[in-house]
Design a protein around this motif. Structure first.
Motif, PDB file in Angstrom:
ATOM      1  N   ALA A  62       0.796  -1.818   0.095  1.00 60.45           N
ATOM      2  CA  ALA A  62      -0.106   0.363   0.059  1.00 60.45           C
ATOM      3  C   ALA A  62       1.083   1.073  -0.120  1.00 60.45           C
ATOM      4  CB  ALA A  62      -1.203  -0.079   1.689  1.00 60.45           C
ATOM      5  N   THR A  63       1.357   1.370   0.420  1.00 64.03           N
ATOM      6  CA  THR A  63       2.978   2.022   0.722  1.00 64.03           C
ATOM      7  C   THR A  63       3.365   2.512  -0.460  1.00 64.03           C
ATOM      8  OG1 THR A  63       4.725   1.206   1.420  1.00 64.03           O
ATOM      9  CG2 THR A  63       2.708   2.473   2.812  1.00 64.03           C
ATOM     10  N   ALA A  64       3.796   1.285  -1.568  1.00 67.17           N
ATOM     11  CA  ALA A  64       4.939   1.113  -3.003  1.00 67.17           C
ATOM     12  C   ALA A  64       4.733   3.050  -3.599  1.00 67.17           C
ATOM     13  CB  ALA A  64       4.732   0.443  -3.598  1.00 67.17           C
ATOM     14  N   THR A  65       5.899   3.379  -4.500  1.00 69.12           N
ATOM     15  CA  THR A  65       6.121   5.021  -5.007  1.00 69.12           C
ATOM     16  C   THR A  65       6.212   4.179  -6.405  1.00 69.12           C
ATOM     17  OG1 THR A  65       7.421   4.822  -3.837  1.00 69.12           O
ATOM     18  CG2 THR A  65       5.395   5.613  -3.218  1.00 69.12           C
ATOM     19  N   GLU A  66       7.299   2.569  -5.753  1.00 67.24           N
ATOM     20  CA  GLU A  66       8.080   3.140  -7.060  1.00 67.24           C
ATOM     21  C   GLU A  66       8.394   1.481  -8.461  1.00 67.24           C
ATOM     22  OE1 GLU A  66      12.422   2.400  -5.899  1.00 67.24           O
ATOM     23  OE2 GLU A  66      12.480   4.193  -5.536  1.00 67.24           O
ATOM     24  N   ALA A  67       7.893   1.983  -9.842  1.00 62.93           N
ATOM     25  CA  ALA A  67       7.611   1.238 -10.808  1.00 62.93           C
ATOM     26  C   ALA A  67       6.677   0.605 -10.470  1.00 62.93           C
ATOM     27  CB  ALA A  67       8.920   0.476 -10.702  1.00 62.93           C
ATOM     28  N   VAL A  68       5.113   1.548 -10.122  1.00 64.12           N
ATOM     29  CA  VAL A  68       3.924   1.103  -9.826  1.00 64.12           C
ATOM     30  C   VAL A  68       3.443   2.603 -10.448  1.00 64.12           C
ATOM     31  CG1 VAL A  68       4.078  -0.262  -7.484  1.00 64.12           C
ATOM     32  CG2 VAL A  68       4.171   1.772  -7.772  1.00 64.12           C
ATOM     33  N   GLU A  69       1.299   1.867 -10.045  1.00 65.57           N
ATOM     34  CA  GLU A  69       1.007   3.286 -10.764  1.00 65.57           C
ATOM     35  C   GLU A  69      -0.082   3.253  -9.789  1.00 65.57           C
ATOM     36  OE1 GLU A  69      -1.474   2.173 -13.643  1.00 65.57           O
ATOM     37  OE2 GLU A  69      -3.180   3.700 -13.672  1.00 65.57           O
ATOM     38  N   THR A  70       0.325   4.292  -8.849  1.00 65.17           N
ATOM     39  CA  THR A  70      -0.175   4.948  -7.589  1.00 65.17           C
ATOM     40  C   THR A  70      -2.196   5.802  -8.177  1.00 65.17           C
ATOM     41  OG1 THR A  70       1.089   6.606  -7.287  1.00 65.17           O
ATOM     42  CG2 THR A  70       1.457   4.388  -6.248  1.00 65.17           C
ATOM     43  N   VAL A  71      -3.512   5.885  -7.611  1.00 66.01           N
ATOM     44  CA  VAL A  71      -4.347   6.632  -7.612  1.00 66.01           C
ATOM     45  C   VAL A  71      -4.714   6.503  -6.188  1.00 66.01           C
ATOM     46  CG1 VAL A  71      -6.730   7.022  -8.825  1.00 66.01           C
ATOM     47  CG2 VAL A  71      -5.101   5.204  -9.950  1.00 66.01           C
ATOM     48  N   GLU A  72      -4.734   8.197  -6.674  1.00 65.70           N
ATOM     49  CA  GLU A  72      -5.244   8.493  -5.118  1.00 65.70           C
ATOM     50  C   GLU A  72      -6.463   9.768  -4.738  1.00 65.70           C
ATOM     51  OE1 GLU A  72      -1.890  10.933  -2.925  1.00 65.70           O
ATOM     52  OE2 GLU A  72      -0.304   8.878  -3.121  1.00 65.70           O
ATOM     53  N   SER A  73      -7.481   9.470  -4.371  1.00 67.80           N
ATOM     54  CA  SER A  73      -8.755  10.103  -3.838  1.00 67.80           C
ATOM     55  C   SER A  73      -9.108  10.473  -2.640  1.00 67.80           C
ATOM     56  CB  SER A  73      -9.821   9.317  -4.308  1.00 67.80           C
ATOM     57  OG  SER A  73     -10.657   9.372  -3.437  1.00 67.80           O
ATOM     58  N   GLU A  74      -9.509  12.003  -1.997  1.00 65.74           N
ATOM     59  CA  GLU A  74      -9.669  12.643  -1.427  1.00 65.74           C
ATOM     60  C   GLU A  74     -10.959  12.804  -0.991  1.00 65.74           C
ATOM     61  OE1 GLU A  74      -6.229  13.864   1.370  1.00 65.74           O
ATOM     62  OE2 GLU A  74      -4.847  14.200  -0.403  1.00 65.74           O
ATOM     63  N   GLU A  75     -11.724  12.806  -1.683  1.00 62.40           N
ATOM     64  CA  GLU A  75     -12.985  12.475  -1.714  1.00 62.40           C
ATOM     65  C   GLU A  75     -13.817  11.702   0.243  1.00 62.40           C
ATOM     66  OE1 GLU A  75     -15.148  12.944  -5.425  1.00 62.40           O
ATOM     67  OE2 GLU A  75     -14.149  13.344  -5.827  1.00 62.40           O
ATOM     68  N   GLY A  76     -14.313  12.376   0.797  1.00 61.77           N
ATOM     69  CA  GLY A  76     -15.098  11.148   1.091  1.00 61.77           C
ATOM     70  C   GLY A  76     -14.077  10.471   2.295  1.00 61.77           C
ATOM     71  N   GLY A  77     -12.597  11.012   2.543  1.00 56.29           N
ATOM     72  CA  GLY A  77     -12.060  10.252   3.361  1.00 56.29           C
ATOM     73  C   GLY A  77     -11.209   9.999   2.038  1.00 56.29           C
ATOM     74  N   TYR A  78      -9.400   8.814   2.690  1.00 54.07           N
ATOM     75  CA  TYR A  78      -8.481   9.128   1.542  1.00 54.07           C
ATOM     76  C   TYR A  78      -8.552   7.454   1.659  1.00 54.07           C
ATOM     77  CZ  TYR A  78      -3.250   8.451   0.406  1.00 54.07           C
ATOM     78  OH  TYR A  78      -2.376   8.172  -0.208  1.00 54.07           O
ATOM     79  N   ARG A  79      -8.055   7.437   0.026  1.00 55.19           N
ATOM     80  CA  ARG A  79      -7.990   6.481  -0.681  1.00 55.19           C
ATOM     81  C   ARG A  79      -6.620   6.171  -1.635  1.00 55.19           C
ATOM     82  NH1 ARG A  79     -13.323   5.403  -3.488  1.00 55.19           N
ATOM     83  NH2 ARG A  79     -12.533   6.264  -5.769  1.00 55.19           N
ATOM     84  N   ARG A  80      -5.737   4.924  -1.638  1.00 62.71           N
ATOM     85  CA  ARG A  80      -5.072   4.704  -2.249  1.00 62.71           C
ATOM     86  C   ARG A  80      -4.875   3.635  -3.169  1.00 62.71           C
ATOM     87  NH1 ARG A  80       0.963   3.556  -2.379  1.00 62.71           N
ATOM     88  NH2 ARG A  80       2.215   5.433  -3.707  1.00 62.71           N
ATOM     89  N   LEU A  81      -5.026   3.128  -4.336  1.00 60.12           N
ATOM     90  CA  LEU A  81      -4.985   2.431  -4.439  1.00 60.12           C
ATOM     91  C   LEU A  81      -3.607   1.854  -5.423  1.00 60.12           C
ATOM     92  CD1 LEU A  81      -8.397   2.348  -6.966  1.00 60.12           C
ATOM     93  CD2 LEU A  81      -7.882   1.184  -4.841  1.00 60.12           C
ATOM     94  N   VAL A  82      -3.288   0.695  -5.146  1.00 62.34           N
ATOM     95  CA  VAL A  82      -1.461   0.315  -6.746  1.00 62.34           C
ATOM     96  C   VAL A  82      -1.568  -0.667  -7.076  1.00 62.34           C
ATOM     97  CG1 VAL A  82       0.939   0.357  -5.283  1.00 62.34           C
ATOM     98  CG2 VAL A  82      -0.343   1.287  -3.557  1.00 62.34           C
ATOM     99  N   LEU A  83      -1.599  -0.003  -8.619  1.00 66.11           N
ATOM    100  CA  LEU A  83      -1.499  -1.323  -9.519  1.00 66.11           C
ATOM    101  C   LEU A  83      -0.168  -1.522  -9.941  1.00 66.11           C
ATOM    102  CD1 LEU A  83      -4.231   0.996  -9.724  1.00 66.11           C
ATOM    103  CD2 LEU A  83      -4.731  -1.124 -11.135  1.00 66.11           C
TER     104      LEU A  83
END
Lengths: 412, 469
Positions: free
Chosen positions: A337-358
């Protein structure tokens, strides 16, 4: 000399699942469960709730004596294992008693790590790993007005919340720059940190303790500041309980090294749970993932192996999972969930925080704060490496709904 | 014997996404709905997230507080609110979204099947959600005496054995059984070397005289005052629809008090898969081969249960092992009716060997045959007329059924269209018969024109008792 076909050393989730798996295949083989604890089985995860009063020592027990009678398993409390002889197939206890076995499960869990801080030995500090620890902390909390918690992991933060809610002035000292490192990225941690700050908990992040002095417990940090408190909780992590395996020939690294069937290098010896160092799903190498879901999975596989159940499956590898409640709010994370390198991340801050890592249109991690999702569904999408390219837009916009759809389809 | 459990089932093809299930769940339980209908992959398709009441429940295993537990009797995974500490680890255990956070109370909530009467199922207008009670049937009858020897030599996956063992468990020892030539005696029920394979009196009539012999047996039992004996046949479709038909028709016409069960596998399967009168159009059999000149059977099947309704039997019904609850209810009614007149039960039985179906797919084929209206489920009495016991509306295309079955593998689009047209025609006719059925009379009447000698009367309650066994 007492003897058991199946000897389980440890009494929490991994050992209980092994028991269940063994009994599904072999209803009769003699079995004993040894534990260093005095109580019937309970989960270390429940302990912060004993501290807060939300649960109670008599409510946390996961099995009663009738369960062990019905399963034809001797439950032996106050039995601390001190050595293992894999040739003689025997486990020696602190009491001098020696148990012989045909199949052994090492499920001795983990114990708190006490950091080498100057002066710590000289003060009375608390840890939180056993029921006795929880009861001790709860009674000490009643008499205290202020507290320092070392470590902002799950145990430290849970306890800090409990102490603050009980009216104590609480400071938390953490070496890392954010709370719950590894589980949450900085944006998620920020939300959690601000909740603690709003509830009057002082967070001293990126700080080390250089000295602890008594008698009122004065904690000196690496910036020279001093925190005085009348209660000290050390929650700087845990370490597998493997001291009793020294010299036994069992391969150890950080924990007991096991293969994908939870076998150790010794014949007839399995290991599971917090003590085991098993395959990590993402890296493929052996790592410690001390959480209940992995303990349950490993315990089952070990039990099946011990009983010779031909339907056992190999361990798919452990995924980090965290379901965390703080001040009534929800923070969840699974996978990288915290990965940043060589991944696609999609964050959303609507009604809470969400982070998807693909990674390559496949989910590898999710985290959220104040926005519950089906952790188990996301876990399956990760574990099954489900290709999301056909529904990626829908998944990124509505991950809960789309995840439910995908698992409903998978099920048929 | 282990326990089986009733379960809420979901048929995605029938769901139109109305959401009534969620509304009724929310009303019944308070808070958010404990099941959720979500849009599917294609427009107009829907999927469901609900607790599956798993047999190996991860949510229970990962719970650190012992708040979740699978009930040994109902199989429902219960949640103890006083033990739960709201850690949400259970949501990490569940792969289906069956236990999730109810935002209205910030605690987890899950389906408890409304104590055996789920609100969602009752409110589902399309039948996509069902509460299937086959588990209860298994629990109730699994412990009863099995009246056949172990190790009947049926083909792997054949459901005739299931039909035989279930039917006789229900009927019990007070029965005389005829098994005319076919798979049922062939797999060992009549026995070998002077010993029977059945724990009730069993005999092996000719293909042609089963119903006649049973008539005589019944009349004798009536004469000696034994009105509690179920006189019955477990026969195949060949012995019923073709060679034995005159005897069946005659016995039905005379109103003989017999329970006649036809196990229809659409052909003479034990003699080498020859076609019979119930073999459907287009089927491959050894006598309707597929090759350069022939493409399977060129005639349509005769609908024997509909023919039996024309005899105005006391009771006629179709049944399928894909719907055991329905089969059991019909067995009850057929047994009871057999004390008063001719009771005819037609059970569809896909033949894995002769139809070329994987043995693991037989029950699936049973379900699909019903769901596609290929074999509609209905019942008829001579006093209440015909009624469907499963709605024939919202049926799947028959193509979905025939593609599971090897004997239809060669079908051309024209042949498939023919089968679909015949299925539609048959359902239309049944609907007409169901619509025209007279309203139920105040009391059951004895079948008119029955020539069966009247013995000592058995009370209605005693008959029910036997029927219930």
């Amino acid at each position: 000399m007492p003897e058991a076909k199946y000897l389980l050393v440890g009494s929490s989730h991994a050992a209980l699942e092994a028991l269940r798996a063994i009994r599904l295949h072999d209803p009769d083989g003699s079995m004993a469960m040894l534990t260093r604890d005095a109580a019937l089985p309970y989960s270390p995860t429940i302990l912060p709730y004993v501290v807060s009063g939300r649960s109670a020592p008599d409510k946390v027990l996961l099995r009663d004596p009738g369960f062990f009678a019905a399963n034809n398993c001797a439950y032996v409390p106050n039995a601390r294992a001190v050595s293992l002889d894999t040739k003689a197939k025997a486990v020696s206890l602190e009491t001098g008693e020696v148990w012989r076995y045909q199949s052994l499960l090492i499920a001795t869990g983990a114990a708190p790590v006490i950091p080498p801080v100057k002066g710590l030995d000289g003060v009375g500090y608390h840890v939180l790993r056993t029921l006795a620890d929880a009861q001790g902390l709860r009674s000490a909390m009643g008499a205290a007005k202020s507290a320092v918690v070392l470590g902002a992991g799950l145990v430290g933060l849970h306890a800090a919340e409990n102490l603050a809610e009980a009216g104590l002035k609480v400071s938390v000292v953490e070496m890392q720059t954010h709370v719950l490192p590894g589980y949450f990225d900085a944006k998620a941690s920020d939300r959690i940190e601000s909740a603690f700050t709003q509830h009057g908990v002082e967070l001293r992040l990126g700080r080390k303790v250089v000295e602890v002095a008594g008698p009122d417990c004065r904690v000196t940090l690496d910036d020279g500041s001093v925190i005085a408190a009348d209660l000290l909780l050390v929650a700087t992590g845990v370490r597998p309980v493997t001291d009793w395996l020294e010299g036994s020939g069992i391969s150890l690294d950080k924990g007991v090294l096991v293969d994908d069937l939870m076998r150790t290098n010794a014949d007839g010896v399995w290991a599971a749970g917090d003590v085991a160092q098993a395959t990590d799903f993402h890296s493929g190498s052996q790592a410690l993932i001390g959480i209940i879901p992995t303990a349950v999975e490993q315990g089952k596989i070990a039990g099946q192996g011990m009983a010779g159940d031909p339907y056992r499956k190999e361990y798919p590898g452990g995924l980090a999972v965290n379901t965390y409640r703080f001040f009534g709010r929800v923070a969840l994370s699974i996978g990288r969930a915290t990965a940043t390198e060589a991944v696609e991340t999609v964050e959303s801050e609507e009604g809470g925080y969400r982070r998807l890592v693909l990674e390559g249109n496949r989910l590898v991690g999710v985290a959220s704060v104040d926005q519950p999702f089906d952790v188990g569904i996301m876990g399956e999408l990760i574990r099954r490496r489900i290709d999301l390219s056909q529904c990626k837009d829908a998944f990124l916009a509505r991950p809960v709904e789309t995840g439910r759809r995908l698992m409903s389809e998978q099920w048929r | 014997m282990g326990a089986a459990f009733d379960s809420i089932t979901f048929k995605a093809s029938l769901c139109d996404g109305c959401g009534d299930c969620m509304t009724s769940c929310s009303e019944a339980k308070g808070g958010e709905a404990r099941l959720s209908i979500v849009p599917g992959a294609k427009a107009g398709a829907f999927e469901l997230a609900i607790c599956r009441q798993c047999g190996d429940p991860k949510c229970v295993q990962v719970c650190p507080s012992g708040a979740l537990d699978k009930h040994a009797g109902s199989g429902v995974i219960g949640w103890a609110s006083d033990k739960c500490v709201d850690c949400l680890l259970c949501t990490a255990g569940c792969a289906y979204g069956g236990i999730a956070v109810d935002a209205s109370v910030s605690r987890v909530a899950k389906c408890d099947q409304c104590e055996g009467d789920p609100a969602c199922v009752k409110s589902c207008p399309t039948g996509a959600l069902e509460f299937r009670k086959a588990g209860s049937i298994f629990n109730e009858y699994g412990g009863k005496e099995d009246l056949f020897v172990p190790g009947l030599s049926g083909c792997q996956g054949c459901n005739s054995e299931l039909i035989m063992r279930h039917a006789m468990r229900k009927i019990g020892r007070n029965a005389v059984l005829a098994t005319p030539p076919g798979c049922i005696p062939g797999m060992g029920s009549v026995g070998y070397n002077g010993k029977t394979g059945t724990k009730v009196p069993v005999f092996h009539p000719l293909l042609t005289n089963t119903a006649s012999m049973l008539s005589g047996i019944r009349r004798y039992y009536d004469k000696v005052g034994r009105k509690d004996i179920v006189v019955m046949a477990l026969a195949g479709d060949g012995g019923t629809a073709d060679c034995g038909f005159h005897a069946v028709s005659g016995a039905a016409e005379r109103g003989e008090k017999i329970l006649y069960v036809c196990v229809d596998n659409e052909g003479y399967m034990n003699t080498g898969m020859q076609r019979s009168g119930t073999t459907p159009y287009g089927s491959w059999t050894s006598t309707t081969p597929v090759g350069e000149h022939m493409q399977g059977k060129t005639q349509d099947a005769k609908n024997l249960p509909m023919i039996m309704t024309a005899h105005r039997c006391r009771y006629v019904a179709t049944a399928s092992t894909g719907y055991m609850e329905d089969l059991y209810e019909k067995l009850d009614r057929a047994i009871e009716a057999s004390f008063e007149g001719f009771a005819y039960l037609h059970i569809y039985s896909p033949c894995p060997t002769g139809w070329r179906i994987p043995s693991s797919k037989v029950i699936d084929a049973c379900r699909m045959s019903v769901d596609s209206n290929f074999n509609p489920l209905w019942e008829y009495t001579n006093s209440t007329g015909l009624r469907f016991t499963r709605s024939p509306d919202n049926a799947l295309p028959v193509a979905a059924y025939v593609k599971m079955i090897g004997k239809y593998r060669h079908l051309s689009p024209d042949q498939l269209a023919h089968i679909q047209a015949k299925v539609d025609e048959q359902v239309a006719l049944l609907k007409l018969m169901a619509a025209e059925a007279p309203p139920p009379p105040a009391a059951h009447r004895a079948p008119a024109g029955s020539s069966t000698p009247a013995g000592a009367d058995l009370s209605q309650s005693a008959r029910r008792e036997i029927a219930r066994n």
